[in-house]
Scaffold this motif. Structure first.
Motif, PDB file in Angstrom:
ATOM      1  N   LYS A 235       1.553  17.905  24.222  1.00 55.41           N
ATOM      2  CA  LYS A 235       0.963  19.005  23.449  1.00 55.41           C
ATOM      3  C   LYS A 235      -0.515  18.755  23.174  1.00 55.41           C
ATOM      4  O   LYS A 235      -1.321  19.694  23.153  1.00 55.41           O
ATOM      5  N   ALA A 236      -0.883  17.483  22.963  1.00 56.89           N
ATOM      6  CA  ALA A 236      -2.257  17.143  22.590  1.00 56.89           C
ATOM      7  C   ALA A 236      -3.265  17.499  23.669  1.00 56.89           C
ATOM      8  O   ALA A 236      -4.441  17.749  23.380  1.00 56.89           O
ATOM      9  N   LYS A 237      -2.837  17.520  24.913  1.00 58.72           N
ATOM     10  CA  LYS A 237      -3.759  17.807  26.017  1.00 58.72           C
ATOM     11  C   LYS A 237      -4.418  19.170  25.874  1.00 58.72           C
ATOM     12  O   LYS A 237      -5.578  19.354  26.264  1.00 58.72           O
ATOM     13  N   ASP A 238      -3.685  20.125  25.313  1.00 59.37           N
ATOM     14  CA  ASP A 238      -4.209  21.494  25.183  1.00 59.37           C
ATOM     15  C   ASP A 238      -4.376  21.901  23.723  1.00 59.37           C
ATOM     16  O   ASP A 238      -4.460  23.093  23.421  1.00 59.37           O
ATOM     17  N   SER A 239      -4.434  20.922  22.824  1.00 56.69           N
ATOM     18  CA  SER A 239      -4.540  21.216  21.399  1.00 56.69           C
ATOM     19  C   SER A 239      -5.925  20.883  20.863  1.00 56.69           C
ATOM     20  O   SER A 239      -6.670  20.093  21.458  1.00 56.69           O
ATOM     21  N   LYS A 240      -6.247  21.491  19.734  1.00 57.78           N
ATOM     22  CA  LYS A 240      -7.528  21.254  19.098  1.00 57.78           C
ATOM     23  C   LYS A 240      -7.400  20.410  17.827  1.00 57.78           C
ATOM     24  O   LYS A 240      -8.307  19.628  17.516  1.00 57.78           O
ATOM     25  N   THR A 241      -6.281  20.561  17.106  1.00 63.95           N
ATOM     26  CA  THR A 241      -6.201  19.947  15.785  1.00 63.95           C
ATOM     27  C   THR A 241      -4.847  19.292  15.524  1.00 63.95           C
ATOM     28  O   THR A 241      -3.798  19.889  15.775  1.00 63.95           O
ATOM     29  N   LEU A 242      -4.896  18.063  15.019  1.00 62.32           N
ATOM     30  CA  LEU A 242      -3.723  17.309  14.578  1.00 62.32           C
ATOM     31  C   LEU A 242      -3.872  17.009  13.099  1.00 62.32           C
ATOM     32  O   LEU A 242      -4.948  16.619  12.646  1.00 62.32           O
ATOM     33  N   PHE A 243      -2.791  17.181  12.341  1.00 58.89           N
ATOM     34  CA  PHE A 243      -2.768  16.789  10.935  1.00 58.89           C
ATOM     35  C   PHE A 243      -1.708  15.711  10.750  1.00 58.89           C
ATOM     36  O   PHE A 243      -0.571  15.856  11.200  1.00 58.89           O
ATOM     37  N   VAL A 244      -2.099  14.601  10.089  1.00 66.02           N
ATOM     38  CA  VAL A 244      -1.184  13.503   9.808  1.00 66.02           C
ATOM     39  C   VAL A 244      -1.148  13.288   8.297  1.00 66.02           C
ATOM     40  O   VAL A 244      -2.191  13.052   7.681  1.00 66.02           O
ATOM     41  N   SER A 245       0.026  13.366   7.707  1.00 64.83           N
ATOM     42  CA  SER A 245       0.161  13.090   6.275  1.00 64.83           C
ATOM     43  C   SER A 245       0.620  11.651   6.079  1.00 64.83           C
ATOM     44  O   SER A 245       1.178  11.028   6.981  1.00 64.83           O
ATOM     45  N   GLY A 246       0.382  11.124   4.876  1.00 64.98           N
ATOM     46  CA  GLY A 246       0.701   9.711   4.636  1.00 64.98           C
ATOM     47  C   GLY A 246       0.058   8.837   5.691  1.00 64.98           C
ATOM     48  O   GLY A 246       0.657   7.897   6.211  1.00 64.98           O
ATOM     49  N   ALA A 247      -1.215   9.127   5.982  1.00 68.11           N
ATOM     50  CA  ALA A 247      -1.831   8.640   7.220  1.00 68.11           C
ATOM     51  C   ALA A 247      -2.399   7.239   7.161  1.00 68.11           C
ATOM     52  O   ALA A 247      -2.742   6.677   8.209  1.00 68.11           O
ATOM     53  N   ALA A 248      -2.514   6.639   5.993  1.00 67.72           N
ATOM     54  CA  ALA A 248      -3.153   5.327   5.908  1.00 67.72           C
ATOM     55  C   ALA A 248      -2.190   4.164   6.124  1.00 67.72           C
ATOM     56  O   ALA A 248      -2.607   3.017   6.197  1.00 67.72           O
ATOM     57  N   GLY A 249      -0.903   4.470   6.241  1.00 68.91           N
ATOM     58  CA  GLY A 249       0.076   3.433   6.533  1.00 68.91           C
ATOM     59  C   GLY A 249       0.077   3.088   8.011  1.00 68.91           C
ATOM     60  O   GLY A 249      -0.634   3.705   8.812  1.00 68.91           O
ATOM     61  N   PRO A 250       0.889   2.111   8.417  1.00 69.82           N
ATOM     62  CA  PRO A 250       0.867   1.657   9.812  1.00 69.82           C
ATOM     63  C   PRO A 250       1.324   2.712  10.809  1.00 69.82           C
ATOM     64  O   PRO A 250       0.843   2.738  11.942  1.00 69.82           O
ATOM     65  N   VAL A 251       2.253   3.581  10.423  1.00 67.67           N
ATOM     66  CA  VAL A 251       2.656   4.674  11.318  1.00 67.67           C
ATOM     67  C   VAL A 251       1.521   5.676  11.439  1.00 67.67           C
ATOM     68  O   VAL A 251       1.138   6.093  12.539  1.00 67.67           O
ATOM     69  N   GLY A 252       0.959   6.074  10.296  1.00 67.53           N
ATOM     70  CA  GLY A 252      -0.087   7.088  10.299  1.00 67.53           C
ATOM     71  C   GLY A 252      -1.333   6.669  11.038  1.00 67.53           C
ATOM     72  O   GLY A 252      -1.887   7.449  11.833  1.00 67.53           O
ATOM     73  N   THR A 253      -1.818   5.454  10.798  1.00 66.42           N
ATOM     74  CA  THR A 253      -3.037   5.024  11.489  1.00 66.42           C
ATOM     75  C   THR A 253      -2.799   4.901  12.990  1.00 66.42           C
ATOM     76  O   THR A 253      -3.681   5.222  13.794  1.00 66.42           O
ATOM     77  N   PHE A 254      -1.600   4.459  13.357  1.00 66.20           N
ATOM     78  CA  PHE A 254      -1.267   4.384  14.791  1.00 66.20           C
ATOM     79  C   PHE A 254      -1.356   5.769  15.420  1.00 66.20           C
ATOM     80  O   PHE A 254      -1.972   5.943  16.477  1.00 66.20           O
ATOM     81  N   VAL A 255      -0.749   6.757  14.773  1.00 64.72           N
ATOM     82  CA  VAL A 255      -0.760   8.123  15.318  1.00 64.72           C
ATOM     83  C   VAL A 255      -2.188   8.639  15.437  1.00 64.72           C
ATOM     84  O   VAL A 255      -2.570   9.227  16.458  1.00 64.72           O
ATOM     85  N   CYS A 256      -2.996   8.419  14.401  1.00 65.50           N
ATOM     86  CA  CYS A 256      -4.383   8.890  14.431  1.00 65.50           C
ATOM     87  C   CYS A 256      -5.145   8.288  15.611  1.00 65.50           C
ATOM     88  O   CYS A 256      -5.876   8.984  16.325  1.00 65.50           O
TER      89      CYS A 256
END
Length: 353
Positions: free
Chosen positions: A161-182
């Motif tokens: 999906k990211a290939k054709d997307s403009k914006t991603l939102f990550v909540s609880g983002a400062a933890g190890p899962v969130g920073t990895f996703v970012c």
């Protein structure tokens, strides 16, 4: 006989975990030469992971809520994902000196697989070939449960999906899962705008370090207003559920994607519900929930180390830790529900790297 510091599961909590009540540190003893292994191995534990899902495991055995994770057994050591080195082995696949990761007990020395009361369906232990430049404790976080959860789900559904997307939102983002996703999202599409929320100035600083374009403190700014200004959202990685999910739903782009990884807002209660469920069909949204090792996303697991280890060595995926001692394991298990940890909450049991 040698000392074997242990964290016991002492009492089912009704709300938040209470260090010293829910779990207790005790000092037991173990004979390293003659303790029965029953075909298993004796591991000197290096580090143990503290994860939000552990709260779901703290329940009565007949309580089927959160049956995706096995319940803890009162009077027995707490177990979770950890790493260590084999000091004795009766397993032909593991030898003395092997660095292993898997389901271990919060003890200085852990016998795997342990008593039948702890031989649940998550039980596993495998040898890992660890590059010397990567600390052992990283395998409890970025190269452990957190990293695997982030990778398998985003690689399966987010990356296409990211290939054709403009914006991603990550909540609880400062933890190890969130920073990895970012960070991994930027590897997949460097032009992707990443919005991410966290709950303290220190955590906002982390989000800036990992390249988040729009970091914001959800305690100081209105989540819906931030998303409205910088959206619409093509992909939402949900670590929290509750009111944040509601704010995301009304700011999703048509045919957007939601990856439901966690629900920390509901871990200690029944949650505050979802008021905008209708947006899922009105906007033709796709929602993927998952637990690690199950369903469609499990197919990505065999590629995890092959893909992620080089990214860590190249500095494209970064790590940070909030370290606790074994005696502080109760505080570590609680901290992930109060947002007190800055970086991966990891219990350091020994310095045997």
């Amino acid at each position: 006989m040698v000392k074997n510091g242990t964290i016991l599961y002492a009492q089912h909590p009704t709300g938040l975990i209470e260090p010293g009540v829910t779990v207790k540190y005790v000092e037991q003893e173990i004979d390293l030469d003659s303790a029965p292994l029953n075909g298993g191995v004796l591991v000197k534990v290096i580090a143990m992971s503290s994860d939000p899902y552990m709260r779901y495991r703290m329940r009565e055995p007949d309580n089927k809520h959160a049956a995706f994770s096995p319940h803890l057994t009162l009077g027995y050591p707490v177990d979770n994902f950890g790493v260590g080195r084999v000091v004795r082995s009766e397993d032909p696949n593991l030898k003395v000196g092997d660095f292993v990761e898997g389901y271990l007990t919060f003890q200085e020395y852990s016998i795997f697989p342990g008593p039948k009361e702890q031989q649940h369906f998550l039980k596993y232990l495998v040898k890992i070939d660890r590059p010397p430049s990567i600390p052992a404790s990283v395998y409890t976080g970025t190269l452990g449960l957190a990293g695997k959860s982030a990778f398998v789900a985003f690689d399966t559904w987010g990356k296409p999906k990211a290939k054709d997307s403009k914006t991603l939102f990550v909540s609880g983002a400062a933890g190890p899962v969130g920073t990895f996703v970012c960070e991994y999202a930027k590897v997949c599409n460097p032009n992707l705008q990443v919005i991410a929320s966290a709950g303290s100035p220190e955590k906002i600083a982390i989000l800036k370090q990992v390249g988040v374009d729009v970091p914001f403190n959800y305690k100081e700014q209105d989540t819906a207003a931030v998303l409205r200004e910088h959206g619409p959202i093509d992909i939402y990685w949900d670590n929290v559920c509750g009111s944040t999910l509601d704010a995301a739903l009304v700011n999703m782009a048509p045919t957007g994607l939601i990856i439901a990884c966690g629900a920390i807002a509901a871990a200690n209660t029944n949650g505050d519900g979802c008021n905008h469920f209708e947006e899922i069909f009105e906007r033709s949204l796709t929602v993927h929930g998952f637990t690690l090792g199950t369903g469609e996303s499990a197919a990505a697991m065999p590629r995890f180390y092959e893909v992620v280890t080089p990214l860590i060595l190249e500095g494209k995926i970064t790590t940070r830790e909030h370290r606790y001692s074994l005696k502080e394991a109760g505080e570590a298990l609680l901290a992930v529900h109060l947002g007190k940890n800055t970086g991966k909450a990891v219990v350091i049991v020994s310095d045997d790297e």
